[in-house]
Design an enzyme around this catalytic site. Structure first.
Site, PDB file in Angstrom:
ATOM      1  N   LYS A 133      -9.731  -5.619  -4.918  1.00  0.00           N
ATOM      2  CA  LYS A 133      -9.674  -4.954  -6.023  1.00  0.00           C
ATOM      3  C   LYS A 133     -11.264  -4.853  -6.548  1.00  0.00           C
ATOM      4  O   LYS A 133     -11.714  -3.770  -6.735  1.00  0.00           O
ATOM      5  CB  LYS A 133      -8.803  -5.271  -7.186  1.00  0.00           C
ATOM      6  N   ASP A 151      -5.154  -1.828  -9.535  1.00  0.00           N
ATOM      7  CA  ASP A 151      -5.043  -2.789 -10.590  1.00  0.00           C
ATOM      8  C   ASP A 151      -3.443  -2.723 -11.110  1.00  0.00           C
ATOM      9  O   ASP A 151      -2.791  -1.946 -10.494  1.00  0.00           O
ATOM     10  CB  ASP A 151      -5.817  -2.612 -11.701  1.00  0.00           C
TER      11      ASP A 151
END
Length: 241
Positions: A133, A151
């Site tokens: 991420k 996310d």
């Protein structure tokens, strides 16, 4: 009432077309969609993204100006006084672990990359405190290399939109990458994050105020009347919290 989409009966082509329409409409709904973290170079973005774990972007942006001023290079993080760094990071939460990550990150950048932030996913994920991420955030916004940032918002919306059935962020990333044009990976993530913060909330999505309602198989999880849904929509200040 919008027609209910049966994602389970969709062909791959139909799902791809629907996913790309969703991305386009989200762009119309959120033309200001962008990364919420403030930065001026790849190292600052990398540090800010590490600090954003379990912390709001708003709070990170309040803390980072002083951090960036005191630690302008990878070497300065590597040689930081731990107690001083921890105190600066305290408002972001988990400050001891974050200080450890930043010091390790600085050392790794100095030792293996000449003090510079690497440009590839494979290299970035070898750094302390950096997962896919974080790596995709840096690639997409510091190096203009397309990346899908999964996310909590992107994962939730991808499942609600019927674009994935997976909970594992890596699998969600792969599912979205197969549907969305590569050049739009970064902006699609930004738009989904904005939409998740402003409209498609975890507990009560504002379904009746959603521009992609006709394309969403989860329509009805939240209020469907325009008046009730409008009260749930958050503005910029609320969404940033």
């Amino acid at each position: 009432m919008p027609a209910i989409v049966d994602a389970s009966a969709e062909t791959t082509l139909a799902r791809t077309r629907r996913a790309r329409r969703i991305v386009r409409i989200l762009g119309e709904m959120h033309p200001d969609a962008r990364i919420a973290l403030d930065f001026s170079n790849p190292l600052e973005l990398l540090v800010a993204t590490v600090l954003s774990a379990q912390c709001t972007d708003k709070k990170v942006n309040e803390v980072t100006p002083a951090v960036f001023a005191k630690y302008p290079t990878a070497a300065s993080y590597a040689g930081a006084d731990r107690e001083e760094l921890e105190q600066q990071l305290r408002p972001t939460g988990f400050f001891r672990a974050k200080a450890n990550s930043l010091m390790g990150l600085g050392a790794a950048l100095v030792d293996r990359f000449g003090g510079e932030v690497p440009h590839t996913l494979d290299e970035l994920v070898t750094l302390p405190g950096v997962g896919r991420k974080t790596a995709n955030v840096v690639l997409g916004h510091a190096f203009d290399t397309p990346g899908i940032t999964v996310d909590t918002h992107v994962g939730r919306l991808a499942r609600r939109f019927g674009l994935t059935t997976n909970d594992d962020p890596v699998k969600v990333e792969a599912d979205l990458a197969a549907l969305i044009e590569r050049r739009n990976w970064t902006i699609a993530s930004d738009r989904m994050i904005f939409h998740g913060r402003r409209v498609c909330h975890a507990r009560r999505p504002a379904c009746g105020a959603c521009g992609v309602a006709k394309l969403c198989p989860s329509f009805g999880e939240g209020p469907t009347s325009a008046a009730d849904a409008a009260r749930l929509v958050r503005g910029d200040a609320e969404a940033a919290r």
